[in-house]
Design an enzyme around this catalytic site. Sequence first.
Site, PDB file in Angstrom:
ATOM      1  N   HIS A 114       0.966  -1.236  -0.109  1.00 19.12           N
ATOM      2  CA  HIS A 114      -0.163  -0.034   0.083  1.00 19.12           C
ATOM      3  C   HIS A 114       0.891   1.092   0.044  1.00 19.12           C
ATOM      4  CE1 HIS A 114      -1.902  -3.349   2.244  1.00 19.12           C
ATOM      5  NE2 HIS A 114      -3.046  -3.120   1.346  1.00 19.12           N
ATOM      6  N   HIS A 166      -7.364   4.786   5.095  1.00 16.77           N
ATOM      7  CA  HIS A 166      -6.945   3.791   4.310  1.00 16.77           C
ATOM      8  C   HIS A 166      -5.247   3.902   4.187  1.00 16.77           C
ATOM      9  CE1 HIS A 166      -5.540   1.032   0.788  1.00 16.77           C
ATOM     10  NE2 HIS A 166      -6.870   0.400   1.238  1.00 16.77           N
ATOM     11  N   GLU A 206      -3.196   3.148   1.843  1.00 16.43           N
ATOM     12  CA  GLU A 206      -2.644   3.811   0.727  1.00 16.43           C
ATOM     13  C   GLU A 206      -2.620   5.285   0.868  1.00 16.43           C
ATOM     14  OE1 GLU A 206      -3.685   4.232  -3.994  1.00 16.43           O
ATOM     15  OE2 GLU A 206      -3.920   2.321  -3.056  1.00 16.43           O
ATOM     16  N   SER A 210      -9.979  -2.680   0.215  1.00 19.80           N
ATOM     17  CA  SER A 210     -10.753  -1.663  -0.566  1.00 19.80           C
ATOM     18  C   SER A 210     -11.216  -2.265  -1.773  1.00 19.80           C
ATOM     19  CB  SER A 210      -9.955  -0.372  -0.625  1.00 19.80           C
ATOM     20  OG  SER A 210     -10.719   0.593  -1.514  1.00 19.80           O
TER      21      SER A 210
END
Length: 323
Positions: free
Chosen positions: A85, A135, A137, A235
Amino acid sequence: MSAEPTGKPKLNVILLAPRGFCAGVVRAIDAVEEALRIYGAPVYVRHEIVHNKYVVETLKAKGAVFVEELDEIPDTGQPVIFSAHGVPKSIPREAERRAIFAIDATCPLVTKVHREAEIHHKRGRLVLLVGHAGHPEVVGTIGQLPAGSIILVQTVADIETLEVADPGNLAYVTQTTLSIDDTRSMVEALTRRFPQIVGPHKQDICYATTNRQDAVKQVAPTVDALLVVGSSNSSNSQRLKEVAERSGCRLARLVLRAEDVEWDLFSNISTLAITAGASAPEVLVEEIMDAFAERFDLHVEEVSTANEGVFFPLPRELRREIA
């Protein structure tokens, strides 16, 4: 629903392709396994290498130790791998300060977004990031730039109410695992509100996310139910379920293992589509197929909507060792 002499009801199963592992996930998992082979256990991994509990548990059994932050790792010569990520720039700096041997398994498509954000920043633009707060990322992308240089927008409402000092000097990037449709509506809102905003040379949504969503869109309206194999914290897997629902599938579920299937919901279906998120291994698809075969007389066909030949080489630190 008609039944065979076995007493099992018939079920037509459509296996969607492409499904499962993308090139970035394969690279990240291979990086952990190669590091274990070369350096022996333990190999530390900051954050889940990919968002799939089965994959994480399998690697743990081989000697990988997963941590959330570097301060959980003792001073050791053993390698530490950064997940697919991506990480904020502060993480490699901390690893260097502690003389930790770090291996960066960030997906090259995520790295592309990082580089885009940096280029926009160097050109004096404020960067807007389309993504989901928290998240990994998104955390990693925000952490590429100095504080205040990048703003997260999660909804069209965020864009409509956003106030910026220089509306004529903006750029945007996006999280790679979003829904194509959601991102399209966000980009339309950005370009409507800020006509001079600069976008990516090529869209940031990763090829695997696009291909898996396209396959779901094609088949979802034609089946009674659709299963996405993947983890709830993935996700791209969550987006596949949402795409199925939006495309007209009346029953769409995200499951990790066969034991997660709500069997009573599937008792009266005659057609089922199965796909898998980009971090879900094929062995889990096979496990779920076997569980359906115990309850139904299956007729299986595969529907392929794209061919994927993408390959990413291992991180350079491992390539040097192997060479």
